[in-house]
Design an enzyme around this catalytic site. Structure first.
Site, short mmCIF file in Angstrom:
data_model
loop_
_atom_site.label_atom_id
_atom_site.label_comp_id
_atom_site.label_asym_id
_atom_site.label_seq_id
_atom_site.Cartn_x
_atom_site.Cartn_y
_atom_site.Cartn_z
N GLU A 28 -17.83 -15.30 2.26
CA GLU A 28 -17.81 -15.49 3.71
C GLU A 28 -16.40 -15.37 4.28
O GLU A 28 -15.40 -15.59 3.60
CB GLU A 28 -18.43 -16.83 4.09
CG GLU A 28 -17.77 -18.03 3.48
CD GLU A 28 -18.54 -19.31 3.83
OE1 GLU A 28 -19.50 -19.64 3.12
OE2 GLU A 28 -18.16 -19.96 4.82
N CYS A 68 -10.06 -15.43 8.78
CA CYS A 68 -9.91 -16.26 7.59
C CYS A 68 -10.69 -15.60 6.46
O CYS A 68 -11.89 -15.39 6.58
CB CYS A 68 -10.46 -17.65 7.88
SG CYS A 68 -10.55 -18.72 6.43
N CYS A 70 -14.88 -20.99 -6.76
CA CYS A 70 -13.54 -21.53 -6.99
C CYS A 70 -13.62 -22.51 -8.15
O CYS A 70 -14.64 -23.15 -8.36
CB CYS A 70 -13.06 -22.27 -5.73
SG CYS A 70 -11.40 -22.96 -5.85
N CYS A 102 -11.82 -29.40 -5.84
CA CYS A 102 -11.51 -30.41 -4.82
C CYS A 102 -12.81 -31.08 -4.38
O CYS A 102 -13.81 -30.42 -4.11
CB CYS A 102 -10.79 -29.77 -3.63
SG CYS A 102 -9.22 -29.04 -4.09
N CYS A 114 -14.78 -30.17 -0.95
CA CYS A 114 -14.91 -28.76 -0.59
C CYS A 114 -16.20 -28.16 -1.15
O CYS A 114 -16.51 -28.31 -2.34
CB CYS A 114 -13.70 -28.00 -1.14
SG CYS A 114 -13.75 -26.24 -0.81
N CYS A 139 -15.46 -24.66 4.80
CA CYS A 139 -15.35 -23.70 3.70
C CYS A 139 -16.59 -23.67 2.83
O CYS A 139 -17.01 -24.68 2.29
CB CYS A 139 -14.20 -24.11 2.77
SG CYS A 139 -12.67 -24.24 3.60
N1 SAH Z 1 -7.71 -23.04 -2.24
C1 SAH Z 1 -6.85 -23.04 -1.10
C2 SAH Z 1 -7.42 -22.37 0.13
C3 SAH Z 1 -8.87 -22.62 0.49
S1 SAH Z 1 -9.33 -24.08 1.32
C4 SAH Z 1 -6.39 -24.45 -0.80
O1 SAH Z 1 -6.80 -25.37 -1.48
O2 SAH Z 1 -5.55 -24.61 0.07
C5 SAH Z 1 -8.50 -24.14 2.87
C6 SAH Z 1 -8.21 -25.57 3.32
O3 SAH Z 1 -9.40 -26.26 3.72
C7 SAH Z 1 -7.58 -26.41 2.24
O4 SAH Z 1 -6.57 -27.22 2.80
C8 SAH Z 1 -8.76 -27.26 1.79
O5 SAH Z 1 -8.32 -28.42 1.12
C9 SAH Z 1 -9.45 -27.53 3.10
N2 SAH Z 1 -10.85 -27.95 3.01
C10 SAH Z 1 -11.80 -27.53 2.15
N3 SAH Z 1 -12.98 -28.13 2.40
C11 SAH Z 1 -12.78 -28.94 3.44
C12 SAH Z 1 -13.61 -29.84 4.18
N4 SAH Z 1 -14.89 -30.02 3.87
N5 SAH Z 1 -13.05 -30.51 5.20
C13 SAH Z 1 -11.75 -30.34 5.52
N6 SAH Z 1 -10.92 -29.51 4.89
C14 SAH Z 1 -11.41 -28.83 3.85
#
Ligand code: SAH
Length: 353
Positions: free
Chosen positions: A92, A105, A112, A116, A119, A333
């Site tokens: 996406e 974006c 991935c 985290c 996410c 995301c």
């Molecule tokens: N892997 C990279 C880029 C992808 S995520 C990274 O970790 O930075 C882009 C951003 O969105 C990151 O800061 C991630 O921690 C955040 N993110 C992911 N899922 C989220 C959610 N459910 N709510 C808020 N931020 C989120």
């Protein structure tokens, strides 16, 4: 295997044309068809003879993404796209409209492996890394379908870009190439969860992109609860490499901090965070966490977000609260991809019964 022509640099394509016994200037023509006119087939390249076009078809793959879904937000015009890759994987991408321009974006991986907790992109692990052409195509297709000019790119979709280092670097050079879409590197942001050695390497590449570091916690204890990468690298090491990145590139670091109710959003957390970054040339982007079905995380109340912001500001730190975009179209995301996959799975299962 055929070569992925859209991932080649102009110099590489020139060398290839000479190897084929063609004139070098053909490379520039083909390159401009792909990267400026956003052609989707060799047959569109009408200033090339049919013979050259046929030779290209034999020698190269021309990667083109197929759009399978598009959602447009009724609230703010944000557009979310789901694309199918050659091998059936889906990814996406998002188009966001801002006063300063339109930003796309992109995803850098299908899935991935960073894990985290908050996410949605990481729930099923990593499928595979994307090629440079698949990253470019997300922008090319969106700009063609939406008919909008894209001026900014953020690598903040699914995937950890520094876990796909070589392809991402190649993508960065292609997207900012004067003979391509020529998006200014200053308008490109790469977001990472903090792969320290890769950040160090990136600092040496002499790029002008912005580095966004997903911090999300004021100390290692909390960060480890949210992000497995924090078990590998401490906040101290991570901030040290960010300082290095600034020294080498003179580009201000952007810290992302997703606020999760009760977990990392208290005033004491803001003070602790401020202490760690106060002398850095940086900017903090506060993000109200986007709750995902699979976890119990809740958003911090607006008044508390403001309180958190004030603490940082009192310490002289630049802070913005990220405006939520596309709330009505599965903004966070990986949510659109995840939804699509479970619908496909449901369909498959019901057809098996
Ligand atoms: N892997 C990279 C880029 C992808 S995520 C990274 O970790 O930075 C882009 C951003 O969105 C990151 O800061 C991630 O921690 C955040 N993110 C992911 N899922 C989220 C959610 N459910 N709510 C808020 N931020 C989120």
């Amino acid at each position: 295997m055929k070569k992925d022509i859209k991932s080649l640099s102009l110099a590489e394509l020139e060398a290839d044309m000479i190897e084929m016994g063609e004139k070098a200037f053909r490379a520039k023509q083909i390159y401009q068809w792909m990267h400026q006119k956003l052609a989707t087939s060799f047959d569109e390249m009408t200033n090339l003879s049919k013979e050259i076009r046929n030779r290209c078809k034999e020698r190269y793959d021309l990667t083109v993404l197929e759009m399978v879904e598009r959602k447009v937000s009724a609230i703010d015009g944000t557009q979310k796209y789901l694309f199918r890759l050659e091998d059936g994987n889906v990814i996406e991408s998002v188009l966001m409209k801002y006063q300063h321009g339109n930003s796309v974006c992109i995803s850098s991986q299908a899935g991935c492996r960073m894990g985290c907790r908050f996410c949605a992109s990481t729930l099923d692990g990593l499928e595979r890394c994307l090629t440079p052409s698949e990253m470019l195509e997300q922008i090319y297709r969106i700009s063609q379908i939406s008919k909008e000019r894209v001026s900014h790119v953020v690598i903040m979709g699914t995937g950890e870009p520094l876990d796909n280092y070589d392809s991402v670097l190649r993508f960065l050079l292609l997207i900012s190439d004067p003979y391509g879409l020529h998006i200014s590197q200053r308008n490109i942001t790469l977001s990472t969860c903090g792969l320290v050695p890769k950040i160090r390497k990136l600092a040496e590449e002499q790029l002008q992109i912005t580095l966004a570091l997903s911090l999300h916690a004021p100390n290692d204890e909390i960060r480890r609860k949210l992000m497995p990468i924090a078990n590998r690298y401490s906040i101290e090491e991570t901030l040290a490499v960010c300082r290095e990145y600034f020294e080498k590139t003179k580009r201000r670091i952007s810290f992302e901090y997703s606020l999760i109710q009760g977990l990392n959003d208290q005033e004491e957390h803001a003070h602790c965070l401020a202490k760690k970054i106060v002398h850095m040339n940086c900017h903090v982007n506060l993000i109200p966490v986007n709750p995902i079905q699979e976890r119990e995380y809740r958003q911090t109340e607006r008044a508390e977000i403001d309180r958190f912001k004030k603490v940082l500001e009192k310490n002289g730190i630049n802070v913005t609260i990220r405006r939520e975009m596309g709330r009505d179209i599965q903004g966070a995301c990986g949510q659109l991809r995840k939804g699509y996959q479970s619908r496909q799975k449901g369909r498959k299962e019901s057809s098996e019964i």
